[in-house]
Design a protein around this motif. Structure first.
Motif, PDB file in Angstrom:
ATOM      1  N   GLY A  29     -17.643 -31.704  14.462  1.00 40.85           N
ATOM      2  CA  GLY A  29     -18.870 -31.450  15.227  1.00 40.85           C
ATOM      3  C   GLY A  29     -19.503 -30.092  14.979  1.00 40.85           C
ATOM      4  O   GLY A  29     -20.452 -29.725  15.657  1.00 40.85           O
ATOM      5  N   LEU A  30     -19.014 -29.312  14.001  1.00 44.98           N
ATOM      6  CA  LEU A  30     -19.632 -28.014  13.743  1.00 44.98           C
ATOM      7  C   LEU A  30     -20.741 -28.163  12.710  1.00 44.98           C
ATOM      8  O   LEU A  30     -20.732 -29.069  11.896  1.00 44.98           O
ATOM      9  N   SER A  31     -21.707 -27.237  12.792  1.00 42.59           N
ATOM     10  CA  SER A  31     -22.763 -27.260  11.790  1.00 42.59           C
ATOM     11  C   SER A  31     -22.365 -26.260  10.691  1.00 42.59           C
ATOM     12  O   SER A  31     -22.188 -25.074  10.953  1.00 42.59           O
ATOM     13  N   VAL A  32     -22.175 -26.776   9.455  1.00 41.39           N
ATOM     14  CA  VAL A  32     -21.567 -25.962   8.395  1.00 41.39           C
ATOM     15  C   VAL A  32     -22.495 -25.804   7.185  1.00 41.39           C
ATOM     16  O   VAL A  32     -23.029 -26.777   6.673  1.00 41.39           O
ATOM     17  N   SER A  33     -22.701 -24.564   6.743  1.00 43.56           N
ATOM     18  CA  SER A  33     -23.366 -24.313   5.462  1.00 43.56           C
ATOM     19  C   SER A  33     -22.317 -23.710   4.532  1.00 43.56           C
ATOM     20  O   SER A  33     -21.321 -23.161   4.988  1.00 43.56           O
ATOM     21  N   GLN A  34     -22.575 -23.807   3.206  1.00 40.59           N
ATOM     22  CA  GLN A  34     -21.578 -23.320   2.248  1.00 40.59           C
ATOM     23  C   GLN A  34     -22.221 -22.435   1.185  1.00 40.59           C
ATOM     24  O   GLN A  34     -23.367 -22.629   0.804  1.00 40.59           O
ATOM     25  N   ALA A  35     -21.430 -21.462   0.709  1.00 45.17           N
ATOM     26  CA  ALA A  35     -21.885 -20.609  -0.391  1.00 45.17           C
ATOM     27  C   ALA A  35     -20.707 -20.351  -1.323  1.00 45.17           C
ATOM     28  O   ALA A  35     -19.584 -20.135  -0.864  1.00 45.17           O
ATOM     29  N   PRO A  36     -20.928 -20.368  -2.668  1.00 43.95           N
ATOM     30  CA  PRO A  36     -19.845 -20.203  -3.621  1.00 43.95           C
ATOM     31  C   PRO A  36     -19.480 -18.738  -3.873  1.00 43.95           C
ATOM     32  O   PRO A  36     -18.465 -18.452  -4.508  1.00 43.95           O
ATOM     33  N   ASP A  37     -20.311 -17.793  -3.428  1.00 43.51           N
ATOM     34  CA  ASP A  37     -19.951 -16.383  -3.616  1.00 43.51           C
ATOM     35  C   ASP A  37     -20.638 -15.508  -2.568  1.00 43.51           C
ATOM     36  O   ASP A  37     -21.533 -15.972  -1.840  1.00 43.51           O
ATOM     37  N   GLY A  38     -20.218 -14.254  -2.508  1.00 43.39           N
ATOM     38  CA  GLY A  38     -20.705 -13.329  -1.488  1.00 43.39           C
ATOM     39  C   GLY A  38     -22.207 -13.116  -1.510  1.00 43.39           C
ATOM     40  O   GLY A  38     -22.866 -13.123  -0.469  1.00 43.39           O
ATOM     41  N   MET A  39     -22.773 -12.914  -2.703  1.00 45.42           N
ATOM     42  CA  MET A  39     -24.218 -12.674  -2.830  1.00 45.42           C
ATOM     43  C   MET A  39     -25.016 -13.825  -2.238  1.00 45.42           C
ATOM     44  O   MET A  39     -25.949 -13.620  -1.453  1.00 45.42           O
ATOM     45  N   THR A  40     -24.633 -15.068  -2.666  1.00 42.40           N
ATOM     46  CA  THR A  40     -25.340 -16.257  -2.162  1.00 42.40           C
ATOM     47  C   THR A  40     -25.192 -16.342  -0.640  1.00 42.40           C
ATOM     48  O   THR A  40     -26.149 -16.660   0.070  1.00 42.40           O
ATOM     49  N   GLY A  41     -23.989 -16.042  -0.170  1.00 44.67           N
ATOM     50  CA  GLY A  41     -23.744 -16.072   1.279  1.00 44.67           C
ATOM     51  C   GLY A  41     -24.690 -15.142   2.007  1.00 44.67           C
ATOM     52  O   GLY A  41     -25.323 -15.519   2.996  1.00 44.67           O
ATOM     53  N   LEU A  42     -24.816 -13.898   1.517  1.00 40.16           N
ATOM     54  CA  LEU A  42     -25.697 -12.920   2.161  1.00 40.16           C
ATOM     55  C   LEU A  42     -27.136 -13.399   2.176  1.00 40.16           C
ATOM     56  O   LEU A  42     -27.853 -13.232   3.167  1.00 40.16           O
ATOM     57  N   GLU A  43     -27.545 -14.007   1.034  1.00 38.13           N
ATOM     58  CA  GLU A  43     -28.925 -14.515   0.969  1.00 38.13           C
ATOM     59  C   GLU A  43     -29.142 -15.607   2.023  1.00 38.13           C
ATOM     60  O   GLU A  43     -30.190 -15.657   2.659  1.00 38.13           O
ATOM     61  N   MET A  44     -28.131 -16.462   2.167  1.00 39.01           N
ATOM     62  CA  MET A  44     -28.296 -17.565   3.125  1.00 39.01           C
ATOM     63  C   MET A  44     -28.383 -17.055   4.559  1.00 39.01           C
ATOM     64  O   MET A  44     -29.102 -17.616   5.389  1.00 39.01           O
ATOM     65  N   LEU A  45     -27.672 -15.975   4.841  1.00 40.89           N
ATOM     66  CA  LEU A  45     -27.694 -15.428   6.204  1.00 40.89           C
ATOM     67  C   LEU A  45     -29.080 -14.906   6.592  1.00 40.89           C
ATOM     68  O   LEU A  45     -29.416 -14.827   7.768  1.00 40.89           O
ATOM     69  N   GLU A  46     -29.862 -14.526   5.564  1.00 40.53           N
ATOM     70  CA  GLU A  46     -31.206 -14.034   5.854  1.00 40.53           C
ATOM     71  C   GLU A  46     -32.091 -15.170   6.362  1.00 40.53           C
ATOM     72  O   GLU A  46     -33.077 -14.942   7.047  1.00 40.53           O
ATOM     73  N   LYS A  47     -31.735 -16.400   5.938  1.00 41.18           N
ATOM     74  CA  LYS A  47     -32.618 -17.535   6.263  1.00 41.18           C
ATOM     75  C   LYS A  47     -32.117 -18.382   7.415  1.00 41.18           C
ATOM     76  O   LYS A  47     -32.920 -18.894   8.185  1.00 41.18           O
ATOM     77  N   THR A  48     -30.787 -18.570   7.502  1.00 37.27           N
ATOM     78  CA  THR A  48     -30.269 -19.452   8.566  1.00 37.27           C
ATOM     79  C   THR A  48     -29.458 -18.649   9.575  1.00 37.27           C
ATOM     80  O   THR A  48     -28.661 -17.797   9.199  1.00 37.27           O
ATOM     81  N   PRO A  49     -29.670 -18.932  10.862  1.00 39.61           N
ATOM     82  CA  PRO A  49     -28.868 -18.259  11.878  1.00 39.61           C
ATOM     83  C   PRO A  49     -27.430 -18.783  11.856  1.00 39.61           C
ATOM     84  O   PRO A  49     -27.206 -19.986  11.806  1.00 39.61           O
TER      85      PRO A  49
END
Ligand SMILES: Nc1ncnc2c1ncn2[C@@H]1O[C@H](COP(=O)(O)OP(=O)(O)O)[C@@H](O)[C@H]1O
Ligand SMILES: [Mg+2]
Length: 384
Positions: A29-49
């Motif tokens: 029941g959790l809402s999950v996004s995924q990133a293959p590396d740190g840079m991509t992860g940081l970019e995703m955090l800018e867009k999704t809460p």
């Protein structure tokens, strides 16, 4: 926080591992996004809460610890759970020092991970509540009336009102003279006579408004009218209601009484208190709609009486509530409001050794509380 309200970002370079964990968390029941590396992860955090980041320590490119530091720097509220390789406890401890919530060693037991996520979400919820409380306290402080500032404004505006009365009288008189002239026979042939009369009327209306303002500021109290003595608040309230009879009938307003025994007799200034009651009741009448209810109460309160004028009208927005006692603050139209009613009421109550405050909920109504001492002690100067 329910599981579905928790947003997770899973950062891990091992595709198979990441996808398997992602799938399982989604299933719970959790809402999950995924990133293959740190840079991509940081970019995703800018867009999704995101609430919680699950972060692999060993990754090519930006390391887990560096990613962690960067996330904490940019989004302090996000909680981070580190995943470390087997027998890499030093990584975990370094992570906690850098601000991680906790660390787990791979291979990860899914229920264990889920448990940690919920703990982290609990921390977030607690922080949110703390912040809400801080905001609430902030608003409350702004609501408090800045008494010294109002007193200074009071002295100044009384002076100004006094000074304006003289020129106002002259304008008024001169306007009367001009009006008389329009009646002269030689004016009959003046083609712009109507425009002139309209202009005169505008001047007269403005004089009326200016008068209303100076009268309110000065309190138009004749010396002999202002007197300290025994008075009955219920009688005074009733007397004020009869002055406002027409407005009460127009809106079909109902009056409720809540009077504690013996809580209506005090020693104070009848004239001044009547002025306060007129101001509070006019506001209440203005605030309610058809069939509105106004509740008038008196009860014992320490050494004094607490009087309440409550309405079930439009209420006051949090944005305005800190300003309503300021002189000239009004949300009403030019014809309806001067913004002086509460300012004057506050000034009077203060002079009589009491206090006035308000509680209000937008859309539900407002209650103005006036606390007055049972006996007036003459250590205050009466307003002129
Ligand atoms: N009972 C009330 N319900 C809702 N708003 C009120 C009430 N009393 C006062 N207010 C708000 O406070 C403002 C200032 O009131 P007041 O000083 O009496 O001036 P005025 O009535 O001339 O606007 C009003 O314009 C209104 O926005
Ligand atoms: Mg008013």
């Amino acid at each position: 926080m329910m599981n579905e309200a928790i947003h997770i970002l899973l950062v891990d370079d091992e595709d198979g591992f990441r996808e398997a964990i992602g799938k399982r968390l989604t299933k719970r029941g959790l809402s999950v996004s995924q990133a293959p590396d740190g840079m991509t992860g940081l970019e995703m955090l800018e867009k999704t809460p995101v609430d919680v980041v699950i972060l692999d320590v060993k990754m090519p490119g930006l390391s887990g610890i560096d990613t962690l530091r960067e996330i904490k720097r940019r989004h302090a509220h996000i909680q981070i759970i580190l995943l470390t390789g087997n027998a890499a406890i030093t990584d975990g401890i370094a992570g906690i020092k850098a601000g991680a919530f906790d660390y787990l060693t791979k291979p990860v037991e899914i229920d264990h991970l889920l448990n940690k996520i919920q703990q982290a979400a609990g921390i977030i919820r607690m922080e949110q509540e703390k912040q809400k409380e801080a905001e609430y306290r902030d608003r409350l402080e702004k609501k408090m009336i800045d008494t010294d500032r109002l007193a200074a404004l009071g002295t100044m505006s009384t002076g100004v009102a006094h000074e304006i009365n003289n020129p106002l009288a002259i304008i008024s008189e001169a306007t009367g003279v001009i009006k008389q002239m329009t009646l002269l026979p030689e004016m009959d042939s003046f083609s712009r006579k109507t425009a002139m009369l309209t202009a005169i009327e505008k001047i007269e209306n403005s004089i009326k408004r200016a008068r209303k303002i100076t009268l309110q500021l000065l309190g138009h109290v004749k010396k002999q009218e202002s007197q300290i003595g025994k008075l009955n608040l219920k009688d005074l309230l009733q007397e004020t209601l009869s002055l406002l009879q027409k407005e009460l009938e127009d809106k079909n307003i109902k009056i409720h009484w809540e009077l504690e025994t013996d809580a209506t007799t005090i020693e104070s200034d009848t004239y001044q208190i009547r002025q306060v009651l007129i101001n509070l009741l006019s506001n209440a009448i203005h605030a309610v709609g058809q069939k509105g209810i106004i509740t008038l109460s008196c009860r014992h309160d320490n050494n004094g009486i607490l009087m309440g004028v409550k309405d079930d009208g439009i209420g006051i927005s949090p944005k305005n509530i800190g300003k309503i006692f300021d002189p000239f603050f009004t949300t009403k139209s030019f014809d309806e409001g001067t913004g002086l009613g509460l300012f004057v009421a506050h000034k009077i109550i203060q002079t009589l050794g009491g206090e006035i405050r308000v509680e209000s909920t937008p859309g539900k109504g407002s209650c103005f509380y006036v606390r007055l001492p049972k006996f007036f002690h003459n250590n205050h100067e009466l307003p002129k």
